[in-house]
Design a protein around this motif. Structure first.
Motif, PDB file in Angstrom:
ATOM      1  N   VAL A  13       0.677  -1.137   0.080  1.00  0.00           N
ATOM      2  CA  VAL A  13       0.024  -0.129   0.083  1.00  0.00           C
ATOM      3  C   VAL A  13       0.911   1.354   0.147  1.00  0.00           C
ATOM      4  CG1 VAL A  13      -1.846   1.274   1.082  1.00  0.00           C
ATOM      5  CG2 VAL A  13      -1.549  -1.172   1.484  1.00  0.00           C
ATOM      6  N   ASP A  14       0.860   1.795  -1.094  1.00  0.00           N
ATOM      7  CA  ASP A  14       1.768   3.263  -1.242  1.00  0.00           C
ATOM      8  C   ASP A  14       0.932   3.925  -2.353  1.00  0.00           C
ATOM      9  OD1 ASP A  14       3.487   5.068  -1.534  1.00  0.00           O
ATOM     10  OD2 ASP A  14       4.969   3.882  -0.508  1.00  0.00           O
ATOM     11  N   ASP A  15       0.914   5.362  -2.009  1.00  0.00           N
ATOM     12  CA  ASP A  15       0.228   6.244  -3.163  1.00  0.00           C
ATOM     13  C   ASP A  15       0.991   6.773  -4.085  1.00  0.00           C
ATOM     14  OD1 ASP A  15       1.231   7.759  -0.866  1.00  0.00           O
ATOM     15  OD2 ASP A  15       0.621   9.566  -1.797  1.00  0.00           O
ATOM     16  N   ASP A  16       2.277   6.451  -3.858  1.00  0.00           N
ATOM     17  CA  ASP A  16       3.499   7.022  -4.807  1.00  0.00           C
ATOM     18  C   ASP A  16       3.617   5.460  -5.794  1.00  0.00           C
ATOM     19  OD1 ASP A  16       6.224   6.890  -6.089  1.00  0.00           O
ATOM     20  OD2 ASP A  16       6.540   8.610  -4.709  1.00  0.00           O
ATOM     21  N   VAL A  17       3.297   5.671  -7.000  1.00  0.00           N
ATOM     22  CA  VAL A  17       3.329   4.541  -7.889  1.00  0.00           C
ATOM     23  C   VAL A  17       4.841   3.758  -7.989  1.00  0.00           C
ATOM     24  CG1 VAL A  17       3.682   5.782  -9.779  1.00  0.00           C
ATOM     25  CG2 VAL A  17       2.571   3.590 -10.178  1.00  0.00           C
ATOM     26  N   PHE A  18       5.786   4.911  -8.280  1.00  0.00           N
ATOM     27  CA  PHE A  18       7.057   4.345  -8.123  1.00  0.00           C
ATOM     28  C   PHE A  18       7.551   3.735  -7.041  1.00  0.00           C
ATOM     29  CE2 PHE A  18       6.929   7.926 -11.001  1.00  0.00           C
ATOM     30  CZ  PHE A  18       7.206   7.302 -12.184  1.00  0.00           C
ATOM     31  N   ALA A  30      11.509 -11.994  -4.438  1.00  0.00           N
ATOM     32  CA  ALA A  30      11.598 -12.936  -3.461  1.00  0.00           C
ATOM     33  C   ALA A  30      10.606 -14.194  -3.257  1.00  0.00           C
ATOM     34  CB  ALA A  30      11.811 -12.159  -1.959  1.00  0.00           C
ATOM     35  N   GLY A  31       9.650 -14.153  -4.367  1.00  0.00           N
ATOM     36  CA  GLY A  31       8.655 -15.282  -4.591  1.00  0.00           C
ATOM     37  C   GLY A  31       7.603 -14.969  -3.875  1.00  0.00           C
ATOM     38  N   TYR A  32       7.160 -13.707  -3.462  1.00  0.00           N
ATOM     39  CA  TYR A  32       5.986 -13.630  -2.917  1.00  0.00           C
ATOM     40  C   TYR A  32       4.939 -13.331  -3.954  1.00  0.00           C
ATOM     41  CZ  TYR A  32       7.895 -13.291   1.787  1.00  0.00           C
ATOM     42  OH  TYR A  32       8.625 -13.547   2.840  1.00  0.00           O
ATOM     43  N   ARG A  33       3.705 -13.652  -3.740  1.00  0.00           N
ATOM     44  CA  ARG A  33       2.487 -12.860  -4.570  1.00  0.00           C
ATOM     45  C   ARG A  33       2.004 -11.524  -3.921  1.00  0.00           C
ATOM     46  NH1 ARG A  33      -2.419 -16.334  -3.747  1.00  0.00           N
ATOM     47  NH2 ARG A  33      -1.144 -16.599  -1.670  1.00  0.00           N
ATOM     48  N   VAL A  34       1.752 -10.559  -5.046  1.00  0.00           N
ATOM     49  CA  VAL A  34       1.476  -9.407  -4.671  1.00  0.00           C
ATOM     50  C   VAL A  34       0.612  -8.713  -5.143  1.00  0.00           C
ATOM     51  CG1 VAL A  34       2.675  -6.969  -5.143  1.00  0.00           C
ATOM     52  CG2 VAL A  34       4.256  -8.944  -4.614  1.00  0.00           C
ATOM     53  N   LEU A  35      -0.438  -8.047  -4.119  1.00  0.00           N
ATOM     54  CA  LEU A  35      -1.697  -7.112  -4.700  1.00  0.00           C
ATOM     55  C   LEU A  35      -1.098  -5.791  -4.289  1.00  0.00           C
ATOM     56  CD1 LEU A  35      -4.505  -9.013  -3.018  1.00  0.00           C
ATOM     57  CD2 LEU A  35      -4.237  -8.447  -5.329  1.00  0.00           C
ATOM     58  N   GLU A  36      -1.327  -4.733  -5.082  1.00  0.00           N
ATOM     59  CA  GLU A  36      -0.760  -3.314  -5.014  1.00  0.00           C
ATOM     60  C   GLU A  36      -2.119  -2.529  -4.551  1.00  0.00           C
ATOM     61  OE1 GLU A  36       1.727  -1.554  -7.805  1.00  0.00           O
ATOM     62  OE2 GLU A  36       2.562  -3.694  -8.200  1.00  0.00           O
ATOM     63  N   ALA A  37      -1.953  -1.560  -3.909  1.00  0.00           N
ATOM     64  CA  ALA A  37      -3.024  -0.564  -3.393  1.00  0.00           C
ATOM     65  C   ALA A  37      -2.655   0.686  -3.413  1.00  0.00           C
ATOM     66  CB  ALA A  37      -3.713  -1.021  -2.168  1.00  0.00           C
TER      67      ALA A  37
END
Length: 124
Positions: A13-18, A30-37
């Protein structure tokens, strides 16, 4: 790294896209599955609809109805099994949930991933 550890699901979770993209690459490499918010509100929607989240990785400063620190408290109360890592370019917010880890930006990826592995390791 065990299978259950390597494919744990992380919500970034970060409002800065970069910043969000950098964290996403760090965790996926590192092998994790990721969701971005992009906001705490968006992250809560993921948490409500996704059963197997293992880790919340959130920035503190965020637009919307709550900060990353507020989100960390909400997750700690509602989903105590989810690990929490909070990051910020500003001083550590007080208070954070007891079991949350804080990393100042710019953070050291190895230190973040070490905490992430400890928080997502299967019990027993």
């Amino acid at each position: 790294m065990s299978d259950s550890e390597s494919n744990a699901l992380v919500i970034i979770v970060d409002d800065d896209v970069f910043e969000r993209l950098g964290a996403s690459y760090m965790f996926s490499d590192a092998g994790y599955r990721v969701l971005e918010a992009g906001s705490a509100d968006e992250a809560l929607q993921f948490l409500e609809s996704t059963a197997d989240v293992g880790l919340l990785f959130t920035d503190v400063s965020m637009p919307g109805s709550m900060s990353g620190a507020d989100l960390a408290h909400r997750v700690a109360e509602r989903w105590p099994e989810i690990g929490i890592i909070v990051t910020s370019g500003r001083p550590r917010p007080v208070p954070l949930p007891l079991r949350a880890q804080f990393h100042a930006k710019p953070y050291e990826p190895n230190n973040v991933l070490q905490h992430a592995r400890a928080m997502t390791a299967p019990l027993g």
